[in-house]
Scaffold this motif. Structure first.
Motif, PDB file in Angstrom:
ATOM      1  N   ALA A 143      14.165 -23.787  11.690  1.00 11.29           N
ATOM      2  CA  ALA A 143      14.418 -23.902  10.250  1.00 11.29           C
ATOM      3  C   ALA A 143      15.729 -24.650   9.983  1.00 11.29           C
ATOM      4  CB  ALA A 143      14.459 -22.508   9.633  1.00 11.29           C
ATOM      5  N   GLY A 144      15.880 -25.131   8.760  1.00 12.25           N
ATOM      6  CA  GLY A 144      17.131 -25.769   8.367  1.00 12.25           C
ATOM      7  C   GLY A 144      17.084 -27.273   8.558  1.00 12.25           C
ATOM      8  N   GLU A 145      18.159 -27.907   8.148  1.00 13.55           N
ATOM      9  CA  GLU A 145      18.183 -29.370   8.066  1.00 13.55           C
ATOM     10  C   GLU A 145      18.764 -30.055   9.293  1.00 13.55           C
ATOM     11  OE1 GLU A 145      16.777 -31.165   5.480  1.00 13.55           O
ATOM     12  OE2 GLU A 145      16.044 -29.142   5.050  1.00 13.55           O
ATOM     13  N   ALA A 146      19.403 -29.295  10.178  1.00 11.41           N
ATOM     14  CA  ALA A 146      20.041 -29.938  11.331  1.00 11.41           C
ATOM     15  C   ALA A 146      19.006 -30.708  12.141  1.00 11.41           C
ATOM     16  CB  ALA A 146      20.717 -28.885  12.212  1.00 11.41           C
ATOM     17  N   PRO A 147      19.357 -31.895  12.638  1.00 12.74           N
ATOM     18  CA  PRO A 147      18.405 -32.683  13.424  1.00 12.74           C
ATOM     19  C   PRO A 147      17.852 -31.873  14.589  1.00 12.74           C
ATOM     20  CG  PRO A 147      20.409 -33.936  13.012  1.00 12.74           C
ATOM     21  CD  PRO A 147      20.667 -32.553  12.517  1.00 12.74           C
ATOM     22  N   LEU A 148      16.568 -32.096  14.885  1.00 12.91           N
ATOM     23  CA  LEU A 148      15.935 -31.421  16.017  1.00 12.91           C
ATOM     24  C   LEU A 148      15.710 -32.439  17.134  1.00 12.91           C
ATOM     25  CD1 LEU A 148      14.432 -28.913  17.250  1.00 12.91           C
ATOM     26  CD2 LEU A 148      12.344 -29.838  16.194  1.00 12.91           C
ATOM     27  N   TRP A 149      16.270 -32.136  18.280  1.00 16.12           N
ATOM     28  CA  TRP A 149      16.087 -32.994  19.457  1.00 16.12           C
ATOM     29  C   TRP A 149      15.141 -32.330  20.425  1.00 16.12           C
ATOM     30  CZ3 TRP A 149      18.181 -37.815  20.409  1.00 16.12           C
ATOM     31  CH2 TRP A 149      19.172 -38.260  19.522  1.00 16.12           C
ATOM     32  N   ARG A 150      14.341 -33.153  21.055  1.00 10.00           N
ATOM     33  CA  ARG A 150      13.481 -32.676  22.140  1.00 10.00           C
ATOM     34  C   ARG A 150      13.947 -33.333  23.436  1.00 10.00           C
ATOM     35  NH1 ARG A 150       9.140 -34.969  24.953  1.00 10.00           N
ATOM     36  NH2 ARG A 150       7.904 -33.384  25.970  1.00 10.00           N
ATOM     37  N   LEU A 151      14.364 -32.504  24.388  1.00  4.15           N
ATOM     38  CA  LEU A 151      14.770 -33.021  25.688  1.00  4.15           C
ATOM     39  C   LEU A 151      13.679 -32.720  26.705  1.00  4.15           C
ATOM     40  CD1 LEU A 151      17.490 -32.852  24.109  1.00  4.15           C
ATOM     41  CD2 LEU A 151      18.604 -32.454  26.299  1.00  4.15           C
ATOM     42  N   ALA A 211      14.459 -35.591  11.932  1.00  6.58           N
ATOM     43  CA  ALA A 211      15.747 -35.985  11.362  1.00  6.58           C
ATOM     44  C   ALA A 211      15.472 -36.857  10.151  1.00  6.58           C
ATOM     45  CB  ALA A 211      16.567 -36.760  12.387  1.00  6.58           C
ATOM     46  N   ASP A 212      16.517 -37.116   9.351  1.00  3.03           N
ATOM     47  CA  ASP A 212      16.300 -38.012   8.221  1.00  3.03           C
ATOM     48  C   ASP A 212      16.246 -39.457   8.718  1.00  3.03           C
ATOM     49  OD1 ASP A 212      18.995 -39.133   8.287  1.00  3.03           O
ATOM     50  OD2 ASP A 212      19.629 -37.163   7.532  1.00  3.03           O
ATOM     51  N   ASP A 213      15.699 -40.337   7.875  1.00  2.00           N
ATOM     52  CA  ASP A 213      15.472 -41.718   8.301  1.00  2.00           C
ATOM     53  C   ASP A 213      16.761 -42.427   8.692  1.00  2.00           C
ATOM     54  OD1 ASP A 213      12.816 -41.386   8.009  1.00  2.00           O
ATOM     55  OD2 ASP A 213      12.626 -42.459   6.098  1.00  2.00           O
ATOM     56  N   GLY A 214      17.855 -42.036   8.031  1.00  2.00           N
ATOM     57  CA  GLY A 214      19.135 -42.677   8.334  1.00  2.00           C
ATOM     58  C   GLY A 214      19.553 -42.451   9.775  1.00  2.00           C
ATOM     59  N   LEU A 215      19.499 -41.192  10.198  1.00  2.00           N
ATOM     60  CA  LEU A 215      19.893 -40.870  11.568  1.00  2.00           C
ATOM     61  C   LEU A 215      18.914 -41.485  12.566  1.00  2.00           C
ATOM     62  CD1 LEU A 215      21.726 -39.450  13.575  1.00  2.00           C
ATOM     63  CD2 LEU A 215      20.383 -37.357  13.258  1.00  2.00           C
ATOM     64  N   LYS A 216      17.617 -41.431  12.205  1.00  2.00           N
ATOM     65  CA  LYS A 216      16.612 -42.025  13.092  1.00  2.00           C
ATOM     66  C   LYS A 216      16.898 -43.514  13.297  1.00  2.00           C
ATOM     67  CE  LYS A 216      12.447 -39.250  12.282  1.00  2.00           C
ATOM     68  NZ  LYS A 216      11.084 -39.358  11.747  1.00  2.00           N
ATOM     69  N   ALA A 217      17.225 -44.198  12.222  1.00  2.00           N
ATOM     70  CA  ALA A 217      17.483 -45.639  12.324  1.00  2.00           C
ATOM     71  C   ALA A 217      18.733 -45.893  13.155  1.00  2.00           C
ATOM     72  CB  ALA A 217      17.626 -46.247  10.934  1.00  2.00           C
ATOM     73  N   ALA A 218      19.727 -45.040  12.968  1.00  2.00           N
ATOM     74  CA  ALA A 218      20.991 -45.253  13.679  1.00  2.00           C
ATOM     75  C   ALA A 218      20.884 -44.902  15.158  1.00  2.00           C
ATOM     76  CB  ALA A 218      22.091 -44.421  13.024  1.00  2.00           C
ATOM     77  N   ALA A 219      20.223 -43.773  15.447  1.00  2.00           N
ATOM     78  CA  ALA A 219      20.197 -43.278  16.829  1.00  2.00           C
ATOM     79  C   ALA A 219      18.961 -43.726  17.596  1.00  2.00           C
ATOM     80  CB  ALA A 219      20.274 -41.751  16.830  1.00  2.00           C
ATOM     81  N   GLY A 220      17.914 -44.133  16.872  1.00  2.00           N
ATOM     82  CA  GLY A 220      16.643 -44.435  17.530  1.00  2.00           C
ATOM     83  C   GLY A 220      15.910 -43.134  17.815  1.00  2.00           C
ATOM     84  N   VAL A 221      14.583 -43.135  17.654  1.00  2.00           N
ATOM     85  CA  VAL A 221      13.827 -41.893  17.874  1.00  2.00           C
ATOM     86  C   VAL A 221      13.632 -41.618  19.357  1.00  2.00           C
ATOM     87  CG1 VAL A 221      11.602 -40.756  17.527  1.00  2.00           C
ATOM     88  CG2 VAL A 221      12.655 -42.051  15.654  1.00  2.00           C
ATOM     89  N   PHE A 222      13.277 -42.663  20.087  1.00  2.00           N
ATOM     90  CA  PHE A 222      12.960 -42.474  21.512  1.00  2.00           C
ATOM     91  C   PHE A 222      14.027 -43.111  22.396  1.00  2.00           C
ATOM     92  CE2 PHE A 222       8.857 -42.405  19.284  1.00  2.00           C
ATOM     93  CZ  PHE A 222       8.403 -41.147  19.678  1.00  2.00           C
ATOM     94  N   GLN A 223      14.186 -42.534  23.568  1.00  2.00           N
ATOM     95  CA  GLN A 223      15.138 -43.061  24.537  1.00  2.00           C
ATOM     96  C   GLN A 223      14.804 -44.538  24.813  1.00  2.00           C
ATOM     97  OE1 GLN A 223      16.963 -40.302  26.169  1.00  2.00           O
ATOM     98  NE2 GLN A 223      18.145 -41.445  27.677  1.00  2.00           N
ATOM     99  N   PRO A 224      15.816 -45.419  24.760  1.00  2.00           N
ATOM    100  CA  PRO A 224      15.543 -46.843  25.025  1.00  2.00           C
ATOM    101  C   PRO A 224      14.966 -47.040  26.434  1.00  2.00           C
ATOM    102  CG  PRO A 224      17.761 -46.530  24.168  1.00  2.00           C
ATOM    103  CD  PRO A 224      17.226 -45.170  24.461  1.00  2.00           C
TER     104      PRO A 224
END
Lengths: 355, 496
Positions: free
Chosen positions: A254-262, A311-324
């Protein structure tokens, strides 16, 4: 030819000819996942129905727009299911979306992922051609395994039209157990148990508690329960817990913090990157918040990779969704995209920004 | 010996002296063979009807040497054919007349067995069974067990996506491999998959499995190890009618049982095997089923009880349950020796590998019996009944004029029927050169074109294992025309 399919082919051909782009949509239940949708929506929801299902063949074939809930209900009526427990992320989830997203649930470590259960696909490529790969049989090595390639391709290679999947009998008995242990001990313990013939079908560690699920023949579950000890969880509570884990409705998510999957080797030590939920015997770890660069570097160092899952689109655009991807693999990805969708019609940017 | 097969479709003008000079500079003397006599042992794989000397044979000892070979071949535009133990049955490792055969047999180190993470990292030349032997002290094993497991290598297993007799429950090679490290034809190091359960991007690992050496050269494989079950028992049931045996298979699945192994052998196969192995099979049966259960002692007792109930209800005329591990292995030894046992009964045989939906088993066996009459050739059937993969063994004598051609036509008809019944031309042996023309039976021109473009994504100039796996579009058209005229067509004519 069916008019829906004829129309679909016409739209793809037109887009290919005019430089258009199409955003393929099943039930839109996983639109939050991966890169942003771009292009004109191509809705698959009308392309639905179970095409063939014979329980004794252990194979079901369904049109891509078929609701995952409908498929599950049909299988359950015959005592069967999709053993990799795909998350739905909403009532509108479709069979095609499940394959395109390539996500598997808590049972993944025990039985395999979506890709392990795909037997065949019918797809529409970016040239407007309807193609079939794989089939409705368990063993098939004729031609490259394009059907499995579709798992997790996020609609970037074509419009999935039909999917054939291996199904399995529902487990006869299930029991969940809880253990109060820290993360490092849990990881060690899960790997040790993994090397023994125990019917473990799910594991989740969070906040000092490890929940373990046993599934299989009644006798095997009972024997494992005696061996492992642990505090038994009430059956109804256990069903709710594993469902909430799969659907990410537990408070952890729950909540707005970005969710990462490792996705890490199961033996990788605790990453100490923030609030963590460990699944798949240590091979899948969820993380809330944190610095993208630090997380990606830690995942790579541990021998795995990190996905910015929610995550929000801003963070996705900045960080990239998938590992390069490393260079030779990135080049192969571009050429594969070209092999299926040379005019870049389908889901541009959904997997990688330049794909 | 000249050949008219699909390998010769693609010829390459290679400067042999220049190639030898360049390879000598990077390889130890023992790693390069250029004389006909020393290359002769490499002229075929398990598909012995096709023999061809390569331009050169290389035997690299490590990844660096393999990389050097590929860079040179890429630069000089020479085709490359990878080879493991050459046990393959479809000609996937048949040499190319203009190409360099790269034997990976010397890359045979088990780099690491990690009992805690249940993985092993091995070089491609490690034998399948050697992995399980190395894992055994930890109570683990490598699940895929093709019948050739004593000899076949992991690199070859990945290239062919090999199966075995325990696939229904434990999966194929693709389901048991976590990571493949390899080289592109240009000599770049690539890793597909990793030590985790998935990798970012497209599932290239799935593509590499079963790619028959057409996409990359494998130099290292991480395999998943499986805990050895506490107990395994096999039930052997006899049937006086193959149709009833087929119904029993469906009955077992319908009862919600996924057997660890579920195999069928027909009368001819049993009569070939029993005198050879003395496995204890019923020589009077029309068909026998081997049905294995594994798990905890309690689980096995419960499941064997349910299995025997189904078998009895399905009309099994007799059955017995293995009473010890030695007896279980003896029961399996018969099945695993089926190919050599049939080999004793005939100068030559062709092994087919179609897969069909199980429900069509009786129809298929009846069709095979009819074809056996039509072509006047004997045929024994062994069948991975659990997953629908059929291995008819067509017996012939290559020294009798026309017999090989008849055997090939017989086989082609079986595979065409497999496709018509909703199945496939190959379940686990691969396409290679043997079934390449039949790809046109199973796939459309648009699908075949997709395969060609997919290959080009890895190997732009088509240098890796040319003439295998996927027919040229010209061959597809030729096949379609021939089918429209005088069906059936043999997969290709073997030698003139």
């Amino acid at each position: 030819m069916d008019s829906w399919l004829a129309n679909c082919i016409a739209r793809v051909s037109e887009a290919a000819d005019t430089g258009g782009q199409l955003a393929i949509r099943g039930g839109s239940s996983k639109r939050f996942y991966a890169g942003p949708e771009q292009g004109e929506p191509l809705e698959l929801a009308a392309w639905q129905g179970i095409v063939a299902y014979e329980p004794t063949e252990l194979v079901v074939t369904a049109r891509a727009g078929t609701a995952l809930s409908e498929l599950s209900a049909t299988l359950a009526a015959q005592g069967q299911w999709l053993a990799f427990e795909p998350p739905h992320f909403g009532p509108t989830a479709t069979v095609g979306g499940m394959l395109a997203a390539g996500l598997s649930g808590p049972r993944r470590q025990a039985v395999g992922a979506v890709r392990d259960f795909v037997l065949g696909v019918k797809l529409l490529n970016g040239l407007g051609e309807v193609l079939c790969f794989g089939g409705q049989v368990m063993k098939n090595v004729a031609g490259y395994d394009v059907a499995r390639l579709m798992a997790g391709s996020l609609g970037t290679l074509g419009v999935l039209l039909e999917v054939s999947l291996k199904v399995l009998p529902l487990p006869v008995a299930e029991k969940s157990l809880r253990f109060a242990i820290d993360e490092a001990t849990a990881l060690q313990q899960l790997n040790q148990w993994g090397g023994r013939p125990l019917p473990i079908s799910g594991s989740a560690w969070q906040d000092g508690i490890l929940t373990l699920r046993l599934s299989g023949a009644a006798a095997a579950v009972a024997a494992a329960q005696r061996t492992l000890a642990g505090e038994p969880v009430d059956d109804a509570e256990a069903v709710a817990f594993w469902w909430s884990l799969r659907e990410q409705t537990l408070p952890f998510f729950a909540g707005e913090a970005p969710l990462w999957r490792l996705s890490l080797p199961s033996l990788a030590p605790p990453q100490a990157l923030g609030s963590t939920l460990v699944e798949w015997g240590g091979a899948q770890r969820w993380l809330r918040g944190g610095d993208a660069r630090t997380i990606r570097a830690a995942a790579a160092k541990a021998g795995g990779h990190a996905t910015l899952f929610r995550a929000d689109d801003g963070l996705k655009a900045a960080a990239g969704v998938f590992q390069p991807l490393p260079q030779p693999l990135a080049r192969i990805h571009h050429r594969l995209k070209h092999a299926f969708d040379p005019h870049r019609v389908f889901n541009p940017g959904r997997l990688y920004p330049d794909l | 010996m000249s050949m008219d097969n699909t390998i010769a479709d693609l010829r390459f003008a290679v400067d042999r002296p220049a190639l030898i000079k360049r390879l000598r500079a990077v390889l130890p003397a023992s790693a390069l063979l250029a004389e006909d006599e020393e290359m002769r042992p490499y002229d075929c794989d398990g598909l012995t009807a096709y023999r061809q000397l390569p331009l050169l044979v290389t035997l690299p000892e490590n990844e660096a040497q393999t990389q050097a070979i590929l860079r040179i071949c890429h630069e000089l535009h020479a085709p490359v054919v990878p080879r493991g133990a050459a046990t393959g049955l479809s000609g996937g490792a048949t040499p190319h007349p203009d190409g360099v055969l790269v034997s990976l047999a010397r890359l045979r180190n088990i780099i690491r067995v990690d009992p805690l993470s249940r993985t092993a990292v091995v070089q491609p030349g490690v034998r399948n069974l050697a992995v399980s032997e190395a894992a055994a002290p930890y109570g683990l094993y490598y699940a895929p067990d093709p019948s050739s497991q004593i000899a076949c290598t992991i690199g070859g297993n990945v290239a062919e996506n090999s199966g075995g007799v325990h696939c229904l429950k434990y999966g194929l090679t693709v389901n048991n491999v976590l990571r493949v490290r390899g080289l592109t034809i240009a000599g770049e190091i690539v890793e597909f998959g990793n030590a985790a359960l998935d990798a970012p991007g497209y599932d290239l690992l799935a593509l590499i499995n079963g790619s028959e050496g057409l996409l990359a050269i494998i130099t290292e494989v991480t395999v998943r190890l499986t805990p050895k079950p506490e107990l395994a028992q096999v039930v052997i049931a006899s049937f006086d009618d193959v149709r009833r045996a087929g119904d029993a298979v469906a009955g077992i699945i319908a009862a919600g049982i996924i057997p660890a192994g579920l195999e069928m052998m027909d009368r001819k196969a049993v009569q070939a095997v029993e005198p050879y192995v003395q496995a204890g099979y019923d020589m009077d049966a029309e068909a026998i089923l081997l049905c294995e259960s594994d798990g905890t002692a309690e689980e096995v007792a419960e499941e064997v009880g349910r299995m025997t109930a189904v078998l009895e209800k399905s009309g099994a005329s007799a059955f017995c349950v293995s009473r010890s591990e030695a007896e279980r292995l003896k029961f399996w030894a018969g099945r695993k020796a089926a190919f050599p046992a049939v080999g004793r009964m005939t100068p030559d045989y062709l092994c087919m590998d179609g897969t069909i939906p199980r429900k069509h088993l009786a129809k298929m066996l009846e069709a095979i019996a009819a074809l056996s009459g039509k072509y006047a050739l004997r045929c024994a059937n062994v069948f991975h009944a659990g997953d629908g993969n059929l291995h008819p063994l067509i017996m012939y004598d290559a020294n009798q004029p026309g017999e090989l051609e008849r055997a090939m036509a017989f086989g082609a008809e079986i595979l065409e029927l497999s496709v018509r019944l909703g199945g496939t031309i190959t379940g686990e042996h691969g396409v290679g050169i043997e079934k390449i023309m039949l790809m046109a039976e199973q796939f459309s021109i648009a699908e075949i074109s997709t395969f060609h473009r997919l290959k080009a994504a890895f190997d732009e100039h088509g240098l890796l294992n040319p003439g295998k796996g996927v027919p040229t579009l010209a061959r597809c058209r030729e096949y379609t025309l021939a089918r429209a005229g005088t069906a059936p067509v043999a997969s290709s004519s073997p030698r003139s």
